[in-house]
Write a protein that holds these residues in place. Structure first.
Motif, PDB file in Angstrom:
ATOM      1  N   LEU A  76       0.810  -1.212   0.000  1.00 55.78           N
ATOM      2  CA  LEU A  76       0.000   0.000   0.000  1.00 55.78           C
ATOM      3  C   LEU A  76       0.842   1.260   0.000  1.00 55.78           C
ATOM      4  O   LEU A  76       0.488   2.242  -0.659  1.00 55.78           O
ATOM      5  CB  LEU A  76      -0.953  -0.002   1.196  1.00 55.78           C
ATOM      6  CG  LEU A  76      -2.021  -1.096   1.172  1.00 55.78           C
ATOM      7  CD1 LEU A  76      -2.883  -1.016   2.415  1.00 55.78           C
ATOM      8  CD2 LEU A  76      -2.866  -0.985  -0.075  1.00 55.78           C
ATOM      9  N   ASP A  77       1.952   1.257   0.707  1.00 53.72           N
ATOM     10  CA  ASP A  77       2.800   2.444   0.713  1.00 53.72           C
ATOM     11  C   ASP A  77       3.372   2.721  -0.676  1.00 53.72           C
ATOM     12  O   ASP A  77       3.492   3.876  -1.074  1.00 53.72           O
ATOM     13  CB  ASP A  77       3.919   2.313   1.737  1.00 53.72           C
ATOM     14  CG  ASP A  77       3.440   2.571   3.152  1.00 53.72           C
ATOM     15  OD1 ASP A  77       2.473   3.340   3.319  1.00 53.72           O
ATOM     16  OD2 ASP A  77       4.028   2.011   4.092  1.00 53.72           O
ATOM     17  N   ALA A  78       3.691   1.677  -1.414  1.00 50.66           N
ATOM     18  CA  ALA A  78       4.200   1.865  -2.775  1.00 50.66           C
ATOM     19  C   ALA A  78       3.118   2.436  -3.688  1.00 50.66           C
ATOM     20  O   ALA A  78       3.388   3.300  -4.531  1.00 50.66           O
ATOM     21  CB  ALA A  78       4.720   0.541  -3.331  1.00 50.66           C
ATOM     22  N   ILE A  79       1.880   1.994  -3.509  1.00 50.96           N
ATOM     23  CA  ILE A  79       0.774   2.519  -4.301  1.00 50.96           C
ATOM     24  C   ILE A  79       0.547   3.987  -3.967  1.00 50.96           C
ATOM     25  O   ILE A  79       0.359   4.823  -4.864  1.00 50.96           O
ATOM     26  CB  ILE A  79      -0.506   1.697  -4.058  1.00 50.96           C
ATOM     27  CG1 ILE A  79      -0.327   0.290  -4.623  1.00 50.96           C
ATOM     28  CG2 ILE A  79      -1.716   2.381  -4.672  1.00 50.96           C
ATOM     29  CD1 ILE A  79      -1.433  -0.670  -4.238  1.00 50.96           C
ATOM     30  N   LYS A  80       0.584   4.324  -2.687  1.00 51.32           N
ATOM     31  CA  LYS A  80       0.403   5.711  -2.268  1.00 51.32           C
ATOM     32  C   LYS A  80       1.522   6.587  -2.819  1.00 51.32           C
ATOM     33  O   LYS A  80       1.286   7.706  -3.279  1.00 51.32           O
ATOM     34  CB  LYS A  80       0.363   5.807  -0.743  1.00 51.32           C
ATOM     35  CG  LYS A  80      -0.850   5.161  -0.123  1.00 51.32           C
ATOM     36  CD  LYS A  80      -0.738   5.217   1.392  1.00 51.32           C
ATOM     37  CE  LYS A  80      -1.817   4.434   2.076  1.00 51.32           C
ATOM     38  NZ  LYS A  80      -1.685   4.490   3.542  1.00 51.32           N
ATOM     39  N   GLU A  81       2.756   6.091  -2.757  1.00 48.81           N
ATOM     40  CA  GLU A  81       3.894   6.854  -3.263  1.00 48.81           C
ATOM     41  C   GLU A  81       3.759   7.102  -4.760  1.00 48.81           C
ATOM     42  O   GLU A  81       3.981   8.216  -5.239  1.00 48.81           O
ATOM     43  CB  GLU A  81       5.193   6.103  -2.973  1.00 48.81           C
ATOM     44  CG  GLU A  81       6.426   6.836  -3.443  1.00 48.81           C
ATOM     45  CD  GLU A  81       7.707   6.082  -3.140  1.00 48.81           C
ATOM     46  OE1 GLU A  81       8.724   6.412  -3.779  1.00 48.81           O
ATOM     47  OE2 GLU A  81       7.692   5.177  -2.282  1.00 48.81           O
ATOM     48  N   HIS A  95      -0.119  13.456  -8.096  1.00 50.15           N
ATOM     49  CA  HIS A  95      -0.217  14.384  -6.960  1.00 50.15           C
ATOM     50  C   HIS A  95      -1.455  14.126  -6.108  1.00 50.15           C
ATOM     51  O   HIS A  95      -2.115  15.046  -5.646  1.00 50.15           O
ATOM     52  CB  HIS A  95      -0.159  15.841  -7.426  1.00 50.15           C
ATOM     53  CG  HIS A  95       1.153  16.173  -8.027  1.00 50.15           C
ATOM     54  ND1 HIS A  95       1.262  16.726  -9.268  1.00 50.15           N
ATOM     55  CD2 HIS A  95       2.418  15.990  -7.587  1.00 50.15           C
ATOM     56  CE1 HIS A  95       2.538  16.896  -9.560  1.00 50.15           C
ATOM     57  NE2 HIS A  95       3.262  16.449  -8.549  1.00 50.15           N
ATOM     58  N   ILE A  96      -1.753  12.842  -5.911  1.00 55.19           N
ATOM     59  CA  ILE A  96      -2.836  12.423  -5.013  1.00 55.19           C
ATOM     60  C   ILE A  96      -2.183  11.953  -3.725  1.00 55.19           C
ATOM     61  O   ILE A  96      -1.322  11.078  -3.728  1.00 55.19           O
ATOM     62  CB  ILE A  96      -3.660  11.280  -5.637  1.00 55.19           C
ATOM     63  CG1 ILE A  96      -4.349  11.773  -6.895  1.00 55.19           C
ATOM     64  CG2 ILE A  96      -4.656  10.727  -4.629  1.00 55.19           C
ATOM     65  CD1 ILE A  96      -5.038  10.672  -7.686  1.00 55.19           C
ATOM     66  N   LEU A  97      -2.606  12.541  -2.619  1.00 54.27           N
ATOM     67  CA  LEU A  97      -2.010  12.214  -1.329  1.00 54.27           C
ATOM     68  C   LEU A  97      -3.020  11.463  -0.470  1.00 54.27           C
ATOM     69  O   LEU A  97      -4.134  11.930  -0.274  1.00 54.27           O
ATOM     70  CB  LEU A  97      -1.578  13.499  -0.610  1.00 54.27           C
ATOM     71  CG  LEU A  97      -0.870  13.339   0.726  1.00 54.27           C
ATOM     72  CD1 LEU A  97       0.424  12.546   0.551  1.00 54.27           C
ATOM     73  CD2 LEU A  97      -0.587  14.707   1.322  1.00 54.27           C
ATOM     74  N   VAL A  98      -2.614  10.300   0.017  1.00 53.13           N
ATOM     75  CA  VAL A  98      -3.449   9.498   0.916  1.00 53.13           C
ATOM     76  C   VAL A  98      -2.721   9.440   2.250  1.00 53.13           C
ATOM     77  O   VAL A  98      -1.621   8.909   2.335  1.00 53.13           O
ATOM     78  CB  VAL A  98      -3.657   8.070   0.359  1.00 53.13           C
ATOM     79  CG1 VAL A  98      -4.485   7.239   1.313  1.00 53.13           C
ATOM     80  CG2 VAL A  98      -4.285   8.124  -1.020  1.00 53.13           C
TER      81      VAL A  98
END
Length: 69
Positions: free
Chosen positions: A22-27, A34-37
């Motif tokens: 999930l962190d890789a997808i968020k990054e 430029h979508i920040l979760v």
């Protein structure tokens, strides 16, 4: 005697990787679009940063975590 049927599997499921980082997808979302979760309780943020995230979330989407009625 009843026979058990296997659970339905989506045909698109085979196209997704089996393990999801999930962190890789968020990054990637941040870098590409430029979508920040952000989780407002993320321990990597200090108190001020968590408060800013919470306020932005409440401004855009209303108060979170509270049930109405």
């Amino acid at each position: 005697m009843q026979s058990l049927t296997p659970p339905y599997r989506c045909a698109l499921g085979r196209l997704q990787p089996q393990t999801t980082d999930l962190d890789a997808i968020k990054e990637r979302g941040w870098r590409d679009q430029h979508i920040l979760v952000v989780n407002a309780s993320d321990e990597r943020l200090d108190f001020i940063e968590r408060e800013i995230v919470r306020r932005i979330g409440e401004r855009l989407y209303g108060e979170g975590g509270k049930r109405h009625g």
